[in-house]
Enzyme design. Structure first.
Site, short mmCIF file in Angstrom:
data_model
loop_
_atom_site.label_atom_id
_atom_site.label_comp_id
_atom_site.label_asym_id
_atom_site.label_seq_id
_atom_site.Cartn_x
_atom_site.Cartn_y
_atom_site.Cartn_z
N ASP A 67 0.82 -1.20 0.00
CA ASP A 67 0.00 0.00 0.00
C ASP A 67 0.86 1.26 0.00
OD1 ASP A 67 0.95 -0.54 2.56
OD2 ASP A 67 -1.02 -1.03 3.36
N ASN A 136 -7.50 -2.89 14.15
CA ASN A 136 -8.89 -3.18 13.76
C ASN A 136 -9.00 -4.40 12.83
OD1 ASN A 136 -7.86 -2.24 11.37
ND2 ASN A 136 -9.12 -0.39 11.27
N HIS A 138 -7.25 -4.91 10.06
CA HIS A 138 -6.94 -4.69 8.64
C HIS A 138 -5.65 -5.39 8.24
CE1 HIS A 138 -4.58 -0.62 9.32
NE2 HIS A 138 -3.74 -1.63 9.27
N GLU A 143 -9.63 -1.72 5.34
CA GLU A 143 -10.28 -1.43 6.61
C GLU A 143 -11.56 -2.26 6.76
OE1 GLU A 143 -8.36 0.02 8.43
OE2 GLU A 143 -7.92 2.13 7.98
C1 F6R Z 1 1.58 -1.67 6.06
C2 F6R Z 1 0.23 -2.20 6.14
C3 F6R Z 1 -0.53 -2.24 7.43
C4 F6R Z 1 0.34 -2.57 8.64
C5 F6R Z 1 -0.49 -2.60 9.91
C6 F6R Z 1 0.33 -2.88 11.13
O1 F6R Z 1 2.07 -1.76 4.75
O2 F6R Z 1 -0.30 -2.58 5.15
O3 F6R Z 1 -1.56 -3.18 7.33
O4 F6R Z 1 0.98 -3.80 8.43
O5 F6R Z 1 -1.16 -1.39 10.06
O6 F6R Z 1 1.26 -1.87 11.32
P1 F6R Z 1 2.44 -2.03 12.40
O7 F6R Z 1 3.25 -3.19 11.95
O8 F6R Z 1 3.21 -0.75 12.30
O9 F6R Z 1 1.77 -2.25 13.70
#
Ligand code: F6R
Length: 262
Positions: A67, A136, A138, A143
Site C-alpha cells: 500500500d 482493527n 486490517h 479497513e
Molecule cells: C503496512 C500495512 C498495514 C500494517 C499494519 C500494522 O504496509 O499494510 O496493514 O501492516 O497497520 O502496522 P504495524 O506493523 O506498524 O503495527
C-alpha cells in the site's frame, strides 16, 4: 492456518526462515510481497543478515508493497515508497527497478490502483507475502467492511488507523486520509502468507483473524480461506486466542517433523 507463538526476538528469525525457504525454492526470480510498519522490521533485519552472509540473494527478485498513502510521492520521507527503499530495497540488495510501490502521487489514483493490480499479475503473482495487522484487523489498508474479494484500489483510512500511524508524522492532521492498497482478493492470490504481530494492542485482531468468523468486519479473517498462511505472534498478541495450548502442541510436532526431514 499455522500459528506460531514465540518471543519477540524469534519472530523475525522464524519469518525470515520461511521467506528464505520460499525464495530458494522459487529461484532467483522470486516475488516477495512486502509490508511497511513496525511488524516486519525484525524480519527484514534477519533477511539482510542472510544476504550479507551470502545465504540469500534478492538481486534478481522482485517485490511488491501492499500500500501507499494518497498524495505522498516516493521522495517524501513519510511515504511507504521511501520506507520500502530504506528497509527493503537497499539492505536486501534488490534492484530498485524491480521493487514496486503503488503510486500515491499519481494524477489519477484510481487508474494507478488498477495498473498496480495488473503489474502484480504480470510479474507472475507474489510467492510469499509478509503482512502486519491493524488493531482493527486490517491487512494492507483494507479497513473493516472492505470487500473480501476486493482488488487494488483507493480506500479511505479509518480514524483509528490514522491515529495508529500518526507516530510516523509530526501531527495527526498530516496523516493522509486516502491510500492505495492491494485488495483482499489480491492478497489472497499470494502463494503463501506470513502474518506478524506483537503486543496486546493486536490481540483482538489476531483472535479475529485466527479464530473469529470470516467477516469483512475483521478483514484479515479472509486468510482462513488461504491454504498457506503462517501467523507468528508474541505472547501478548496471542493473549486472546482460545486454542493456545493446541497451537503450541501442533508447533512442537511440526518443528520436530521438519527437523527430522531427510
Ligand atoms: C503496512 C500495512 C498495514 C500494517 C499494519 C500494522 O504496509 O499494510 O496493514 O501492516 O497497520 O502496522 P504495524 O506493523 O506498524 O503495527
Amino acid at each position: 492456518m499455522e500459528v506460531i507463538i514465540t518471543t519477540d526476538e524469534e519472530i523475525g528469525l522464524r519469518a525470515a526462515r520461511i521467506v528464505a525457504d520460499v525464495v530458494r525454492a522459487r529461484g532467483p526470480r522470486a516475488v516477495l510481497g512486502v509490508a511497511t510498519g513496525s511488524s516486519p522490521l525484525t524480519t527484514y533485519a534477519e533477511l539482510a543478515r542472510m544476504v550479507a552472509a551470502g545465504e540469500l540473494d534478492f538481486s534478481h527478485a522482485s517485490a511488491f508493497a501492499l500500500d501507499e498513502y494518497g498524495g505522498l510521492g516516493p521522495d517524501d520521507p513519510r511515504s511507504y515508497a521511501a520506507t520500502i527503499r530504506e528497509e527493503v530495497t537497499v539492505p536486501l540488495g534488490f534492484d530498485p527497478e524491480r521493487v514496486h510501490v503503488p503510486d500515491g502521487a499519481a494524477a489519477d489514483l484510481f487508474v494507478a490502483a488498477e495498473e498496480y493490480d495488473v503489474a502484480i499479475r504480470e510479474a507472475g503473482g507474489v510467492d510469499v507475502q509478509l503482512l502486519g495487522v491493524g488493531t482493527n484487523g486490517h491487512i494492507g489498508f483494507n479497513e473493516p467492511t472492505s470487500s473480501l474479494a476486493s482488488r487494488t484500489r483507493v480506500k479511505v483510512l479509518t480514524e483509528q488507523t490514522r491515529l495508529d500511524n500518526s507516530r510516523f508524522f509530526d501531527h495527526l492532521d498530516d496523516v493522509p486520509t486516502l491510500c492505495l492498497t492491494q485488495g483482499l482478493g489480491t492478497i489472497m492470490e499470494a502463494r503463501s502468507v506470513v502474518v506478524l504481530a506483537t503486543g496486546e494492542s493486536k490481540a483482538e485482531a489476531i483472535a479475529g483473524i485466527v479464530e473469529g468468523p470470516v467477516t469483512a468486519m475483521c478483514p484479515g479473517s479472509i486468510l482462513q480461506w488461504h491454504p498457506r498462511t503462517t501467523v507468528i505472534v508474541d505472547e501478548a498478541a496471542a493473549s486472546r486466542l482460545r486454542n493456545v495450548d493446541y497451537y503450541r502442541y501442533v508447533q512442537q510436532q511440526l518443528d520436530r517433523m521438519r527437523a527430522e526431514r531427510p
